[in-house]
Design an enzyme around this catalytic site. Structure first.
Site, short mmCIF file in Angstrom:
data_model
loop_
_atom_site.label_atom_id
_atom_site.label_comp_id
_atom_site.label_asym_id
_atom_site.label_seq_id
_atom_site.Cartn_x
_atom_site.Cartn_y
_atom_site.Cartn_z
N LYS A 164 -10.89 -3.96 11.83
CA LYS A 164 -9.74 -3.54 12.64
C LYS A 164 -9.64 -4.34 13.95
O LYS A 164 -8.54 -4.71 14.37
CB LYS A 164 -9.79 -2.04 12.94
CG LYS A 164 -9.50 -1.16 11.73
CD LYS A 164 -8.14 -1.45 11.10
CE LYS A 164 -7.81 -0.57 9.94
NZ LYS A 164 -6.61 -1.03 9.21
N GLY A 217 -0.47 4.87 -0.96
CA GLY A 217 -1.60 5.47 -0.23
C GLY A 217 -1.16 6.64 0.64
O GLY A 217 0.00 7.08 0.60
N GLN A 218 -2.11 7.16 1.42
CA GLN A 218 -1.83 8.36 2.23
C GLN A 218 -0.62 8.14 3.15
O GLN A 218 0.32 8.93 3.16
CB GLN A 218 -3.06 8.75 3.08
CG GLN A 218 -2.85 10.06 3.85
CD GLN A 218 -3.79 10.23 5.05
OE1 GLN A 218 -4.48 9.30 5.45
NE2 GLN A 218 -3.79 11.43 5.62
N TYR A 228 -15.43 -1.34 8.82
CA TYR A 228 -14.05 -0.89 9.03
C TYR A 228 -13.61 -1.26 10.46
O TYR A 228 -12.55 -1.85 10.66
CB TYR A 228 -13.99 0.62 8.83
CG TYR A 228 -12.63 1.25 9.01
CD1 TYR A 228 -11.62 1.03 8.08
CD2 TYR A 228 -12.37 2.09 10.08
CE1 TYR A 228 -10.38 1.63 8.23
CE2 TYR A 228 -11.13 2.70 10.24
CZ TYR A 228 -10.14 2.46 9.32
OH TYR A 228 -8.92 3.06 9.46
N GLY A 235 0.84 -1.21 0.00
CA GLY A 235 0.00 0.00 0.00
C GLY A 235 0.87 1.25 0.00
O GLY A 235 0.55 2.27 0.61
N ILE A 267 -0.57 -1.54 -6.04
CA ILE A 267 -1.46 -2.32 -6.90
C ILE A 267 -1.59 -1.64 -8.25
O ILE A 267 -1.42 -0.43 -8.35
CB ILE A 267 -2.87 -2.55 -6.29
CG1 ILE A 267 -3.45 -1.23 -5.77
CG2 ILE A 267 -2.86 -3.63 -5.22
CD1 ILE A 267 -4.93 -1.29 -5.48
N1 SER Z 1 -8.88 7.95 9.31
C1 SER Z 1 -9.70 6.78 9.40
C2 SER Z 1 -11.05 7.02 8.87
O1 SER Z 1 -11.53 8.12 9.04
C3 SER Z 1 -9.81 6.32 10.82
O2 SER Z 1 -8.78 5.51 11.16
O3 SER Z 1 -11.65 6.14 8.33
#
Ligand code: SER
Length: 318
Positions: free
Chosen positions: A147, A11-12, A143, A8, A35
């Site tokens: 996690k 990504g950010q 999400y 990744g 990717i």
């Molecule tokens: N920055 C993430 C989000 O806002 C949280 O971990 O989904």
């Protein structure tokens, strides 16, 4: 850490972590895994090796680990909270099926693994103020569910197989190079772009909604320092609460007003983002991270605001 793979890497967090790791461990020793469709560009591309690494393809990960004799994997592949609600199966496939692949390769090839958790791993019935390290984690977003599973599976591989897994619960990460995509905390990045571009900011999060946040340089230090920490001192592993600041939209708006006195913000609250934000902590207790591996952030809100504005002013004027 000698040979490192970042999954990744475009990504950010990945784009900046890869560069920071290259600075500290040598350009040739840090592989940028990306990717197809998210190829590295510019300095990230030119400064070191890059390979396609699809987290959902175990043999692809294994081939890259073997080719570069990787000993440490930063597994940053994930969908953020809002976009994951639109694509829950894909979020699970990347976040959890992908994690199994990474952990299995790590077990076979004796790699250490960092897979971030998040403030999203907490839920509405978690204590919201000074949220303890060990507390209720019953999130209702996919999400958050992925996690919590990440934390448990990572601990499982450590206790069952001795895989050196370590992690932090990142708060909202504020940065000025690669924008985040589809998170609940993204507003705290977008607000700076609006201010520097001279636009009115339309805030999707309601006044009074406190969330933990952190500036990217502190997030990078956290990820690297934890992986370098003395394992003897770690009581916890997956995952440590860490934070640098907690604010609501009014507080960050006022910190920007000091630099741009005419800056305007209006509210247009997004119901999904607001529901997610309401379920997350107001402020984390990160004392375990401070005690077990010396976590300490360098940036508070004022210092971050100044740096964000300085950097974006230069970049956006190019
Ligand atoms: N920055 C993430 C989000 O806002 C949280 O971990 O989904």
């Amino acid at each position: 850490m000698k040979n490192i793979l970042v999954i990744g890497a475009t990504g950010q967090i990945g784009s900046e972590l890869t560069m920071e790791l290259r600075k500290r461990y040598g350009n040739d020793n840090v592989v940028a895994g990306y990717i197809s469709g998210a190829e590295p560009k510019g300095e990230l591309k030119e400064s070191g090796p890059a390979e396609i690494v699809d987290v959902t393809d175990a043999s692809n990960i294994e081939n890259v680990v073997k080719k570069y004799q990787i000993d440490t994997i930063y597994n940053l592949a994930a969908l953020l909270s809002v976009v994951a609600e639109a694509k829950p199966l894909l979020a699970w496939k990347i976040g959890i099926d992908g994690l199994w692949n990474v952990l299995e390769v790590a077990r076979e090839h004796k790699c250490a693994v960092f897979t971030p958790s998040s403030i999203g791993s907490f839920g509405a019935n978690t204590p919201h103020v000074k949220t303890p390290q060990d507390t209720i984690q019953r999130p209702q977003t996919i999400y958050g569910i992925s996690k919590v599973t990440t934390e448990l599976l990572s601990d499982y591989y450590y206790t069952k197989y001795g895989v050196d897994t370590r992690s932090v619960r990142f708060p909202g990460i504020i940065s000025n190079i690669t924008p985040p995509g589809g998170g609940t905390t993204d507003y705290a990045v977008d607000i700076y772009y609006a201010a520097v571009k001279g636009q009115t900011f339309i805030c999707p999060i309601a006044q009074g909604t406190l969330m933990d946040m952190m500036y990217m340089p502190d997030a990078l230090n956290a990820a690297i320092n934890l992986m370098e920490a003395d394992p003897e001192k770690l009581v916890h592993r997956n995952a440590f609460n860490i934070t640098a600041m907690s604010f609501d939209p009014e507080i960050i708006y006022h910190s920007i007003l000091r630099h741009y006195p005419d800056f305007k913000m209006i509210y247009d609250v997004d119901p999904l983002k607001q529901r997610i934000a309401n379920s997350w902590p107001d402020s984390l207790d990160d004392s375990c991270a401070r005690k077990e591996w010396g976590w300490k952030p360098e940036y508070d809100l004022e210092r971050m605001t100044k740096d964000m504005i300085d950097k974006l002013s230069i970049r956006l004027k190019k």
